[in-house]
Design a protein around this motif. Sequence first.
Motif, PDB file in Angstrom:
ATOM      1  N   ALA A   1      31.248 -26.444   6.559  1.00 37.76           N
ATOM      2  CA  ALA A   1      31.617 -25.517   5.491  1.00 37.76           C
ATOM      3  C   ALA A   1      31.268 -24.344   5.722  1.00 37.76           C
ATOM      4  CB  ALA A   1      31.173 -26.279   4.158  1.00 37.76           C
ATOM      5  N   THR A   2      30.392 -23.770   6.299  1.00 36.05           N
ATOM      6  CA  THR A   2      30.101 -22.439   6.451  1.00 36.05           C
ATOM      7  C   THR A   2      30.399 -21.672   7.861  1.00 36.05           C
ATOM      8  OG1 THR A   2      28.139 -22.665   4.781  1.00 36.05           O
ATOM      9  CG2 THR A   2      28.036 -20.630   6.337  1.00 36.05           C
ATOM     10  N   SER A   3      30.059 -22.418   9.007  1.00 37.97           N
ATOM     11  CA  SER A   3      30.288 -22.091   9.998  1.00 37.97           C
ATOM     12  C   SER A   3      32.083 -21.860  10.254  1.00 37.97           C
ATOM     13  CB  SER A   3      29.729 -22.800  11.350  1.00 37.97           C
ATOM     14  OG  SER A   3      30.273 -24.137  11.082  1.00 37.97           O
ATOM     15  N   HIS A   4      32.785 -22.716   9.802  1.00 35.08           N
ATOM     16  CA  HIS A   4      34.205 -22.876  10.119  1.00 35.08           C
ATOM     17  C   HIS A   4      35.143 -22.121   9.032  1.00 35.08           C
ATOM     18  CE1 HIS A   4      32.701 -24.908  13.465  1.00 35.08           C
ATOM     19  NE2 HIS A   4      33.514 -26.031  13.536  1.00 35.08           N
ATOM     20  N   ARG A   5      34.506 -21.506   7.926  1.00 32.74           N
ATOM     21  CA  ARG A   5      35.314 -21.321   6.886  1.00 32.74           C
ATOM     22  C   ARG A   5      36.388 -20.316   7.499  1.00 32.74           C
ATOM     23  NH1 ARG A   5      35.041 -21.864   1.662  1.00 32.74           N
ATOM     24  NH2 ARG A   5      35.955 -20.218   0.337  1.00 32.74           N
ATOM     25  N   LEU A   6      37.408 -20.032   6.818  1.00 38.82           N
ATOM     26  CA  LEU A   6      38.520 -19.081   7.433  1.00 38.82           C
ATOM     27  C   LEU A   6      38.595 -18.071   6.041  1.00 38.82           C
ATOM     28  CD1 LEU A   6      41.236 -21.363   8.534  1.00 38.82           C
ATOM     29  CD2 LEU A   6      39.467 -19.964   9.983  1.00 38.82           C
ATOM     30  N   PRO A   7      38.894 -16.715   6.313  1.00 43.64           N
ATOM     31  CA  PRO A   7      38.989 -15.879   5.439  1.00 43.64           C
ATOM     32  C   PRO A   7      40.577 -16.121   4.811  1.00 43.64           C
ATOM     33  CG  PRO A   7      39.474 -14.713   7.596  1.00 43.64           C
ATOM     34  CD  PRO A   7      38.956 -16.271   7.546  1.00 43.64           C
ATOM     35  N   LEU A   8      40.814 -15.714   3.790  1.00 41.09           N
ATOM     36  CA  LEU A   8      42.407 -15.595   3.006  1.00 41.09           C
ATOM     37  C   LEU A   8      43.136 -14.593   3.788  1.00 41.09           C
ATOM     38  CD1 LEU A   8      41.941 -16.068  -0.833  1.00 41.09           C
ATOM     39  CD2 LEU A   8      42.942 -17.395   0.653  1.00 41.09           C
ATOM     40  N   PRO A   9      44.235 -15.023   4.009  1.00 40.75           N
ATOM     41  CA  PRO A   9      45.149 -14.188   4.892  1.00 40.75           C
ATOM     42  C   PRO A   9      45.807 -13.048   4.029  1.00 40.75           C
ATOM     43  CG  PRO A   9      46.348 -16.062   4.018  1.00 40.75           C
ATOM     44  CD  PRO A   9      45.148 -16.291   3.818  1.00 40.75           C
ATOM     45  N   ALA A  10      45.958 -11.916   4.739  1.00 45.82           N
ATOM     46  CA  ALA A  10      46.597 -10.850   4.179  1.00 45.82           C
ATOM     47  C   ALA A  10      48.112 -10.998   3.673  1.00 45.82           C
ATOM     48  CB  ALA A  10      46.461  -9.559   5.081  1.00 45.82           C
ATOM     49  N   ARG A  11      48.176 -10.665   2.652  1.00 43.79           N
ATOM     50  CA  ARG A  11      49.714 -10.723   2.001  1.00 43.79           C
ATOM     51  C   ARG A  11      50.711  -9.642   2.737  1.00 43.79           C
ATOM     52  NH1 ARG A  11      52.543 -13.020  -1.987  1.00 43.79           N
ATOM     53  NH2 ARG A  11      54.362 -12.108  -2.860  1.00 43.79           N
ATOM     54  N   PRO A  12      51.862 -10.334   3.429  1.00 42.47           N
ATOM     55  CA  PRO A  12      52.827  -9.430   4.057  1.00 42.47           C
ATOM     56  C   PRO A  12      53.600  -8.693   2.999  1.00 42.47           C
ATOM     57  CG  PRO A  12      53.744 -11.653   3.895  1.00 42.47           C
ATOM     58  CD  PRO A  12      52.169 -11.611   3.462  1.00 42.47           C
ATOM     59  N   VAL A  13      54.240  -7.710   3.764  1.00 43.52           N
ATOM     60  CA  VAL A  13      55.343  -6.815   2.721  1.00 43.52           C
ATOM     61  C   VAL A  13      56.508  -7.993   2.662  1.00 43.52           C
ATOM     62  CG1 VAL A  13      56.713  -4.820   2.588  1.00 43.52           C
ATOM     63  CG2 VAL A  13      54.250  -4.668   3.405  1.00 43.52           C
ATOM     64  N   ILE A  14      56.965  -8.151   1.407  1.00 44.33           N
ATOM     65  CA  ILE A  14      58.137  -8.986   1.379  1.00 44.33           C
ATOM     66  C   ILE A  14      59.383  -8.122   1.525  1.00 44.33           C
ATOM     67  CG2 ILE A  14      59.288 -10.537  -0.015  1.00 44.33           C
ATOM     68  CD1 ILE A  14      56.555 -11.525   0.685  1.00 44.33           C
ATOM     69  N   PRO A  15      60.353  -8.454   2.277  1.00 42.64           N
ATOM     70  CA  PRO A  15      61.626  -7.555   2.708  1.00 42.64           C
ATOM     71  C   PRO A  15      62.401  -7.477   1.607  1.00 42.64           C
ATOM     72  CG  PRO A  15      61.602  -9.568   3.891  1.00 42.64           C
ATOM     73  CD  PRO A  15      60.347  -9.526   3.374  1.00 42.64           C
ATOM     74  N   PHE A  16      62.506  -8.367   0.345  1.00 35.65           N
ATOM     75  CA  PHE A  16      63.437  -8.500  -0.491  1.00 35.65           C
ATOM     76  C   PHE A  16      62.552  -8.552  -1.953  1.00 35.65           C
ATOM     77  CE2 PHE A  16      65.414 -10.776   2.935  1.00 35.65           C
ATOM     78  CZ  PHE A  16      66.605 -10.056   3.097  1.00 35.65           C
ATOM     79  N   ALA A  17      63.144  -7.704  -2.946  1.00 34.68           N
ATOM     80  CA  ALA A  17      62.630  -7.711  -4.141  1.00 34.68           C
ATOM     81  C   ALA A  17      63.428  -8.683  -5.247  1.00 34.68           C
ATOM     82  CB  ALA A  17      62.284  -6.580  -4.781  1.00 34.68           C
ATOM     83  N   PRO A  18      62.954  -9.363  -6.217  1.00 34.26           N
ATOM     84  CA  PRO A  18      63.735  -9.808  -7.385  1.00 34.26           C
ATOM     85  C   PRO A  18      64.194  -8.926  -8.077  1.00 34.26           C
ATOM     86  CG  PRO A  18      61.241 -10.318  -7.825  1.00 34.26           C
ATOM     87  CD  PRO A  18      61.538  -9.492  -6.489  1.00 34.26           C
ATOM     88  N   ASP A  19      65.534  -9.049  -8.550  1.00 30.11           N
ATOM     89  CA  ASP A  19      66.153  -8.004  -9.604  1.00 30.11           C
ATOM     90  C   ASP A  19      66.129  -8.638 -10.823  1.00 30.11           C
ATOM     91  OD1 ASP A  19      68.173  -5.898 -10.055  1.00 30.11           O
ATOM     92  OD2 ASP A  19      69.248  -7.745 -10.841  1.00 30.11           O
ATOM     93  N   PRO A  20      65.200  -7.771 -11.622  1.00 32.03           N
ATOM     94  CA  PRO A  20      64.914  -8.411 -13.080  1.00 32.03           C
ATOM     95  C   PRO A  20      66.167  -8.588 -13.882  1.00 32.03           C
ATOM     96  CG  PRO A  20      63.282  -6.758 -12.519  1.00 32.03           C
ATOM     97  CD  PRO A  20      64.434  -6.708 -11.397  1.00 32.03           C
ATOM     98  N   GLU A  21      67.102  -7.900 -13.725  1.00 28.21           N
ATOM     99  CA  GLU A  21      68.231  -7.813 -14.561  1.00 28.21           C
ATOM    100  C   GLU A  21      69.282  -9.228 -14.322  1.00 28.21           C
ATOM    101  OE1 GLU A  21      71.086  -7.783 -17.270  1.00 28.21           O
ATOM    102  OE2 GLU A  21      69.661  -6.462 -17.132  1.00 28.21           O
ATOM    103  N   THR A  22      69.252  -9.552 -13.169  1.00 25.12           N
ATOM    104  CA  THR A  22      69.964 -10.755 -12.469  1.00 25.12           C
ATOM    105  C   THR A  22      68.971 -11.839 -13.198  1.00 25.12           C
ATOM    106  OG1 THR A  22      70.717  -9.958 -10.503  1.00 25.12           O
ATOM    107  CG2 THR A  22      70.365 -12.527 -10.591  1.00 25.12           C
ATOM    108  N   VAL A  23      67.838 -11.886 -12.967  1.00 27.10           N
ATOM    109  CA  VAL A  23      66.792 -12.996 -13.808  1.00 27.10           C
ATOM    110  C   VAL A  23      67.134 -13.180 -15.186  1.00 27.10           C
ATOM    111  CG1 VAL A  23      64.610 -13.707 -14.184  1.00 27.10           C
ATOM    112  CG2 VAL A  23      65.234 -12.912 -11.693  1.00 27.10           C
ATOM    113  N   ARG A  24      67.174 -11.995 -15.772  1.00 27.32           N
ATOM    114  CA  ARG A  24      67.379 -12.037 -17.293  1.00 27.32           C
ATOM    115  C   ARG A  24      68.728 -12.535 -17.549  1.00 27.32           C
ATOM    116  NH1 ARG A  24      64.349  -7.078 -17.406  1.00 27.32           N
ATOM    117  NH2 ARG A  24      66.440  -6.038 -16.942  1.00 27.32           N
ATOM    118  N   ARG A  25      69.727 -12.090 -16.876  1.00 22.90           N
ATOM    119  CA  ARG A  25      71.051 -12.686 -17.210  1.00 22.90           C
ATOM    120  C   ARG A  25      71.409 -14.267 -16.949  1.00 22.90           C
ATOM    121  NH1 ARG A  25      74.882 -13.079 -13.544  1.00 22.90           N
ATOM    122  NH2 ARG A  25      73.819 -11.556 -12.101  1.00 22.90           N
TER     123      ARG A  25
END
Length: 277
Positions: free
Chosen positions: A247-271
């Motif tokens: 549990a200690t010797s093999h533990r992995l760190p959480l991965p870094a979050r990548p830059v997402i190339p697309f963003a949700p459009d709030p107006e589209t979601v609301r509509r």
Amino acid sequence: MLTNTFCHLPGISARSESYLWDFGIRSWDELLRHAAPPLSAGRLRTVREQLPLAQSRLAAGDPRWFTDRLSSKEHWRLFPEFRERTAYLDIESTGLDRELDAITTIALYDGRRIRTYVQGENLEAFAVDIREYDLLVTYNGKCFDLPFIESAMNIRLPQAHIDLRYLLHSLGYRGGLKGCERQLGLGRGDLDGVDGFFAVLLWRDYRRSGRRAALETLLAYNIEDVVNLEALMVLAYNRKLEETPFATSHRLPLPARPVIPFAPDPETVRRLRARPF
């Protein structure tokens, strides 16, 4: 973890593996070097025949050899050794029926690069790109994503496969991908509350209106799935390690979050949320 694993060997059960660990034999090399391991003569002979083969298949980068010999609940053990050749995969579709429905988008992530595939644009490129990987990680891909892809695209996906639905279930996490994410502290920001049915609505809106914002919102949602699959894989791997001496010797760190190339459009979601269906 894979080189500390013995339960893929003929005659070695999970209980026998734990006994070997408790005895102080915790790796393939230690077992091969040990003068008198606590195994019967027949099992020891088999182990000494099979372990060099396991070493050669690991050196050759062949995860299928191990998934074919490990029970599915132990496939998590392959992850670190094959991480560089792992792809996190998720599809969106027009529905759940492989005979009647179609793939709309696919997101593919390997911990470094995000790739997306869209019906009518570049979907056919997926069949070539997926060959770069030896191990696939999905959520419910065993029942849905992989057979859907194989049927819709008339291809085979021979890679080894870790389905996080079953791995997380073995750790007590249920409620679908989004439910597991919430329980493990992963959020989705502006995409909280968007689900598979909403993804269908986004595709319909894009095809009907041509609004690029709807497609980019769908792709942002699809990508969120695969990025979170990597984090869930690491979290699940670390939780499974707690059942072992590593549990200690093999533990992995959480991965870094990548830059997402697309963003949700709030107006589209609301509509779309405001429209009755």
